[in-house]
Write an enzyme that holds these catalytic residues in place. Structure first.
Site, PDB file in Angstrom:
ATOM      1  N   SER A 233       0.825  -1.214   0.000  1.00  0.00           N
ATOM      2  CA  SER A 233       0.000   0.000   0.000  1.00  0.00           C
ATOM      3  C   SER A 233       0.859   1.264   0.000  1.00  0.00           C
ATOM      4  CB  SER A 233      -0.980   0.003   1.169  1.00  0.00           C
ATOM      5  OG  SER A 233      -0.349  -0.371   2.361  1.00  0.00           O
ATOM      6  N   HIS A 263      -2.133  -8.941   2.015  1.00  0.00           N
ATOM      7  CA  HIS A 263      -1.797  -7.685   2.725  1.00  0.00           C
ATOM      8  C   HIS A 263      -2.921  -7.429   3.739  1.00  0.00           C
ATOM      9  CE1 HIS A 263       0.157  -3.953   3.441  1.00  0.00           C
ATOM     10  NE2 HIS A 263      -0.142  -3.279   2.365  1.00  0.00           N
ATOM     11  N   HIS A 309       5.691 -12.910   7.614  1.00  0.00           N
ATOM     12  CA  HIS A 309       5.883 -11.509   7.227  1.00  0.00           C
ATOM     13  C   HIS A 309       7.071 -11.381   6.297  1.00  0.00           C
ATOM     14  CE1 HIS A 309       6.187  -7.131   7.509  1.00  0.00           C
ATOM     15  NE2 HIS A 309       4.908  -7.198   7.825  1.00  0.00           N
ATOM     16  N   ARG A 318       2.853  -5.374  17.285  1.00  0.00           N
ATOM     17  CA  ARG A 318       1.463  -4.912  17.183  1.00  0.00           C
ATOM     18  C   ARG A 318       0.509  -6.037  17.581  1.00  0.00           C
ATOM     19  NH1 ARG A 318       1.636  -3.153  11.057  1.00  0.00           N
ATOM     20  NH2 ARG A 318       2.522  -5.249  11.015  1.00  0.00           N
ATOM     21  N   ASP A 364      -2.282  -8.877  11.939  1.00  0.00           N
ATOM     22  CA  ASP A 364      -3.656  -9.286  11.624  1.00  0.00           C
ATOM     23  C   ASP A 364      -4.153 -10.490  12.418  1.00  0.00           C
ATOM     24  OD1 ASP A 364      -3.877  -7.270   9.737  1.00  0.00           O
ATOM     25  OD2 ASP A 364      -2.985  -8.514   8.172  1.00  0.00           O
TER      26      ASP A 364
HETATM   27  N1  CMX Z   1       1.149 -19.944   5.857  1.00  0.00           N
HETATM   28  C1  CMX Z   1       1.608 -20.825   4.934  1.00  0.00           C
HETATM   29  N2  CMX Z   1       2.663 -20.578   4.129  1.00  0.00           N
HETATM   30  C2  CMX Z   1       3.302 -19.411   4.318  1.00  0.00           C
HETATM   31  C3  CMX Z   1       2.903 -18.466   5.279  1.00  0.00           C
HETATM   32  C4  CMX Z   1       1.768 -18.766   6.063  1.00  0.00           C
HETATM   33  N3  CMX Z   1       1.281 -17.924   6.957  1.00  0.00           N
HETATM   34  N4  CMX Z   1       3.743 -17.415   5.206  1.00  0.00           N
HETATM   35  C5  CMX Z   1       4.617 -17.671   4.221  1.00  0.00           C
HETATM   36  N5  CMX Z   1       4.349 -18.880   3.669  1.00  0.00           N
HETATM   37  C6  CMX Z   1       4.987 -19.517   2.515  1.00  0.00           C
HETATM   38  C7  CMX Z   1       4.850 -18.583   1.319  1.00  0.00           C
HETATM   39  O1  CMX Z   1       3.566 -18.719   0.704  1.00  0.00           O
HETATM   40  C8  CMX Z   1       5.993 -19.035   0.442  1.00  0.00           C
HETATM   41  O2  CMX Z   1       5.599 -20.226  -0.208  1.00  0.00           O
HETATM   42  P1  CMX Z   1       6.042 -20.510  -1.730  1.00  0.00           P
HETATM   43  O3  CMX Z   1       7.530 -20.631  -1.668  1.00  0.00           O
HETATM   44  O4  CMX Z   1       5.329 -21.783  -2.049  1.00  0.00           O
HETATM   45  O5  CMX Z   1       5.587 -19.344  -2.540  1.00  0.00           O
HETATM   46  C9  CMX Z   1       7.064 -19.391   1.466  1.00  0.00           C
HETATM   47  O6  CMX Z   1       6.374 -19.611   2.720  1.00  0.00           O
HETATM   48  C10 CMX Z   1       8.096 -18.300   1.671  1.00  0.00           C
HETATM   49  O7  CMX Z   1       7.431 -17.091   1.957  1.00  0.00           O
HETATM   50  P2  CMX Z   1       8.111 -15.970   2.887  1.00  0.00           P
HETATM   51  O8  CMX Z   1       9.356 -15.499   2.205  1.00  0.00           O
HETATM   52  O9  CMX Z   1       8.237 -16.452   4.267  1.00  0.00           O
HETATM   53  O10 CMX Z   1       7.009 -14.843   2.909  1.00  0.00           O
HETATM   54  P3  CMX Z   1       6.769 -13.675   1.834  1.00  0.00           P
HETATM   55  O11 CMX Z   1       7.668 -12.551   2.179  1.00  0.00           O
HETATM   56  O12 CMX Z   1       6.810 -14.200   0.455  1.00  0.00           O
HETATM   57  O13 CMX Z   1       5.254 -13.294   2.130  1.00  0.00           O
HETATM   58  C11 CMX Z   1       3.382 -12.868   3.554  1.00  0.00           C
HETATM   59  C12 CMX Z   1       4.879 -12.642   3.315  1.00  0.00           C
HETATM   60  C13 CMX Z   1       2.908 -11.983   4.689  1.00  0.00           C
HETATM   61  C14 CMX Z   1       2.632 -12.476   2.287  1.00  0.00           C
HETATM   62  C15 CMX Z   1       3.170 -14.370   3.871  1.00  0.00           C
HETATM   63  O14 CMX Z   1       3.818 -14.681   5.079  1.00  0.00           O
HETATM   64  C16 CMX Z   1       1.709 -14.751   3.945  1.00  0.00           C
HETATM   65  O15 CMX Z   1       1.109 -15.064   2.917  1.00  0.00           O
HETATM   66  N6  CMX Z   1       1.094 -14.748   5.184  1.00  0.00           N
HETATM   67  C17 CMX Z   1      -0.311 -15.007   5.341  1.00  0.00           C
HETATM   68  C18 CMX Z   1      -1.113 -13.771   4.934  1.00  0.00           C
HETATM   69  C19 CMX Z   1      -0.936 -12.640   5.930  1.00  0.00           C
HETATM   70  O16 CMX Z   1      -0.997 -12.826   7.129  1.00  0.00           O
HETATM   71  N7  CMX Z   1      -0.758 -11.413   5.411  1.00  0.00           N
HETATM   72  C20 CMX Z   1      -0.729 -10.198   6.254  1.00  0.00           C
HETATM   73  C21 CMX Z   1       0.611  -9.497   6.266  1.00  0.00           C
HETATM   74  C22 CMX Z   1       0.579  -8.285   7.146  1.00  0.00           C
HETATM   75  C23 CMX Z   1       0.427  -7.002   6.375  1.00  0.00           C
HETATM   76  O17 CMX Z   1      -0.550  -6.802   5.680  1.00  0.00           O
HETATM   77  O18 CMX Z   1       1.313  -6.126   6.507  1.00  0.00           O
END
Ligand code: CMX
Length: 424
Positions: A233, A263, A309, A318, A364
């Site tokens: 964002s 996000h 994250h 938070r 979240d």
């Molecule tokens: N559950 C399952 N798998 C997860 C995970 C979770 N909560 N968090 C990360 N992973 C997976 C990723 O999908 C990724 O898988 P692939 O290699 O198959 O694509 C792998 O672990 C590596 O990811 P990462 O480097 O640890 O995380 P990213 O930086 O790519 O993504 C985030 C970060 C937040 C998008 C991810 O952790 C996620 O999808 N979390 C769940 C959704 C969420 O809570 N989002 C809110 C974020 C807060 C905000 O808005 O600021």
């Protein structure tokens, strides 16, 4: 001129001098390099933009202008806006002046409601909020001044006017979206003698005999206010604003990014996940049951919302703040108890799963259960609350960028054949 505007205006010459000197002395120094994996992988870790409002440290989380967020939880959200913009917390007089200023700007133009009323009844509240912001673009002082031919050095003045106007109107707009979308009856108007956060709580129309819901909304608005510059964002708002699109264009664009499930939308999904476990196991699930459900989610190829994250590598402070609030005010609520229990189980599951770089909860993971407790049960609405808060970060970054004359964003993209050719 009101205190915030005056204070910010006084800071600008010094900041411009500082940037000029930095550019002259260190303009050629390298601060980051980019691997092929990073270019394909969302630019994670690439240092290529500036954000002075806050920093997210992997091992301690959000620090706003040098102050860890857990030291700011008793503040009014509008104090955080002042802090984000100026680097200092306001004194009593400056806070009062800001609250008065916001109250005077708070009325949402009537045409906004007509536009929102014309939207399909099942529109997502985020689509309604973003439309409401965009439709107010015609109010932009920046656009009006730009059309008259203002000097570059004056950009910040109407940009700050837009920021204050938009920030003032957001609680009314967001609360109006809630009442319209979920059939809650008439809109409630802004009360001039109440602070910005309390107004939002009040205009939602949730019964609050203890005053604790208002406390929660203030806390919520403080905690989500900013998370440095690279998240979807903030980065989107920054890019759109860099084309000198005004705050209405830039913030609505940023919030469209916040509406994504990876996000800001994660907070609606988190509570859904928690409630699903409770439904499946008919009540607050045990540790074993949560473990089972977490594995089912992962094995179905889905993410566990609220965990992981892109930057953080510890429990998000938070989340800790919300957990503390829950323990203080609603420790016997079964949904909150489930959230607390999920925290005892899911990090271990994600560690065993071995994919997520960060197995810990983000902001979240817990907030929804608290809102749910007080009767704000429509979880598709939760990202709107996030948005009202995050607009403070986006707006302060936008105003600072206009004050500093930040260049239009235009990184170089390369093609896959180029990569193949150049990394042989
Ligand atoms: N559950 C399952 N798998 C997860 C995970 C979770 N909560 N968090 C990360 N992973 C997976 C990723 O999908 C990724 O898988 P692939 O290699 O198959 O694509 C792998 O672990 C590596 O990811 P990462 O480097 O640890 O995380 P990213 O930086 O790519 O993504 C985030 C970060 C937040 C998008 C991810 O952790 C996620 O999808 N979390 C769940 C959704 C969420 O809570 N989002 C809110 C974020 C807060 C905000 O808005 O600021």
């Amino acid at each position: 001129m009101a205190t915030l505007q005056k204070k910010f205006g006084q800071m600008i010459p010094g900041l411009r001098e500082e940037l000029k000197a930095l550019g002259q002395q260190s303009g050629n120094k390298v601060i980051s390099e980019v691997t092929v994996a990073q270019a394909y992988g969302g630019m994670r870790g690439v240092k290529a933009m500036i954000c002075d409002t806050s920093v997210v440290y992997p091992d301690k989380g959000l620090v706003i202008r040098g102050i860890p967020v857990l030291e700011l939880t008793d503040r009014y959200p509008e104090e955080i806006f002042y802090l984000l913009l100026t680097g200092e917390l306001p004194d009593k007089a400056a806070l009062k002046a800001l609250q008065k200023d916001l109250a005077e700007r708070a009325t949402v133009p009537a045409y906004v409601w007509k536009v929102l009323e014309a939207m399909p009844k099942n529109s997502h509240p985020m689509a309604m909020l973003d439309t409401g912001i965009l439709v107010m673009q015609r109010e932009s002082e920046f656009k009006k001044s730009y059309d008259k031919g203002m000097k570059k050095t004056d950009y910040w003045k109407p940009a700050l006017e837009d920021a204050l106007n938009l920030m003032a109107k957001l609680p009314g707009l967001a609360a109006g979206v809630y009442r319209m979308r979920f059939n809650k009856g008439k809109r409630i108007s802004y009360k001039k003698d109440l602070d910005w956060g309390a107004n939002y709580a009040r205009m939602l129309g949730i019964k609050d005999p203890t005053g604790n819901f208002t406390k929660l909304i203030r806390l919520y608005l403080v905690l989500h206010s900013d998370h440095e510059g690279g998240n979807v964002s903030a980065n989107t708002c920054h890019t759109v604003g860099s084309a000198l699109s005004d705050a209405y264009y830039a913030v609505s664009a940023g919030l469209n990014g916040l509406a994504g499930p990876l996000h800001g939308l994660a907070n609606q999904e988190c509570l859904g996940w928690v409630l699903d476990t409770m439904k499946k196991f008919k009540g607050a699930p045990s540790h074993e049951q949560i473990d089972k459900y977490a594995w089912e989610t992962l094995n179905a190829g889905k993410v566990i919302p609220g965990y992981g994250h892109a930057v953080l590598r510890v429990t998000d402070p938070r989340y800790t703040a919300f957990l503390q609030f829950g323990k203080q005010y609603l420790s016997d609520d079964p949904v909150f108890q489930t959230v607390a229990r999920v925290y005892e189980v899911v990090p271990k599951v994600l560690e065993r799963h071995g994919k997520a770089k960060n197995p810990w909860p983000n902001v979240d993971a817990g907030s929804g259960s608290l809102l749910y407790h007080y009767g704000l049960t429509e979880f598709p609405y939760y990202t709107v609350l996030f948005s009202v808060s995050r607009a403070m970060g986006m707006l302060s970054q936008l105003v600072i960028n206009r004050a500093m004359g930040t260049a239009i964003t235009r990184p170089k993209s390369v093609s896959t054949p180029w990569i193949k050719e150049n990394v042989k």
